[in-house]
Design a protein around this motif. Sequence first.
Motif, PDB file in Angstrom:
ATOM      1  N   GLY A  46       0.815  -1.211   0.000  1.00 24.86           N
ATOM      2  CA  GLY A  46       0.000   0.000   0.000  1.00 24.86           C
ATOM      3  C   GLY A  46       0.848   1.260   0.000  1.00 24.86           C
ATOM      4  N   VAL A  47       1.923   1.242   0.788  1.00 22.23           N
ATOM      5  CA  VAL A  47       2.825   2.400   0.810  1.00 22.23           C
ATOM      6  C   VAL A  47       3.495   2.561  -0.554  1.00 22.23           C
ATOM      7  N   LEU A  48       3.861   1.434  -1.167  1.00 25.25           N
ATOM      8  CA  LEU A  48       4.473   1.500  -2.495  1.00 25.25           C
ATOM      9  C   LEU A  48       3.505   2.119  -3.507  1.00 25.25           C
ATOM     10  N   TRP A  49       2.218   1.790  -3.397  1.00 28.73           N
ATOM     11  CA  TRP A  49       1.235   2.395  -4.288  1.00 28.73           C
ATOM     12  C   TRP A  49       1.146   3.907  -4.059  1.00 28.73           C
ATOM     13  N   LEU A  50       1.298   4.342  -2.828  1.00 30.79           N
ATOM     14  CA  LEU A  50       1.301   5.788  -2.567  1.00 30.79           C
ATOM     15  C   LEU A  50       2.520   6.456  -3.205  1.00 30.79           C
ATOM     16  N   VAL A  51       3.650   5.768  -3.186  1.00 26.30           N
ATOM     17  CA  VAL A  51       4.849   6.298  -3.848  1.00 26.30           C
ATOM     18  C   VAL A  51       4.608   6.396  -5.350  1.00 26.30           C
ATOM     19  N   ILE A  52       3.996   5.357  -5.914  1.00 27.91           N
ATOM     20  CA  ILE A  52       3.681   5.385  -7.348  1.00 27.91           C
ATOM     21  C   ILE A  52       2.753   6.561  -7.654  1.00 27.91           C
TER      22      ILE A  52
END
Length: 113
Positions: A46-52
């Motif tokens: 989920g955090v990676l999706w926020l970075v994306i």
Amino acid sequence: MSSQQEAVDSLNLKADHGSPPIALADPFRRFAAQVARYWWIELAVGVLWLVIAGVVLKFDDASVVTVGVLTGLMFLLFTAEDFVRAALDASGARYLWALFGGLMTSAGVLALS
């Protein structure tokens, strides 16, 4: 002693401390308990999706390529998850997991190309 306690005692439902609980005797439940320890992976995804999403907001040529690659990798990660769920699910939903795994594979390949 209360009448409820006497009724329960009359059924001879004593706990056998030598045997595991019924829920843990099922091999799938033991496997699910082991997998549940890795709850933080979903949080990291989920955090990676926020970075994306942050990269998308920048939106120049390099970020478009980066988003395409990251999205393709995420689709392929979810492909593996769907196929594992298809292999472990004993119900009729296993075919849906396999179908979504195939769709995710197609989306991942398209995003990476």
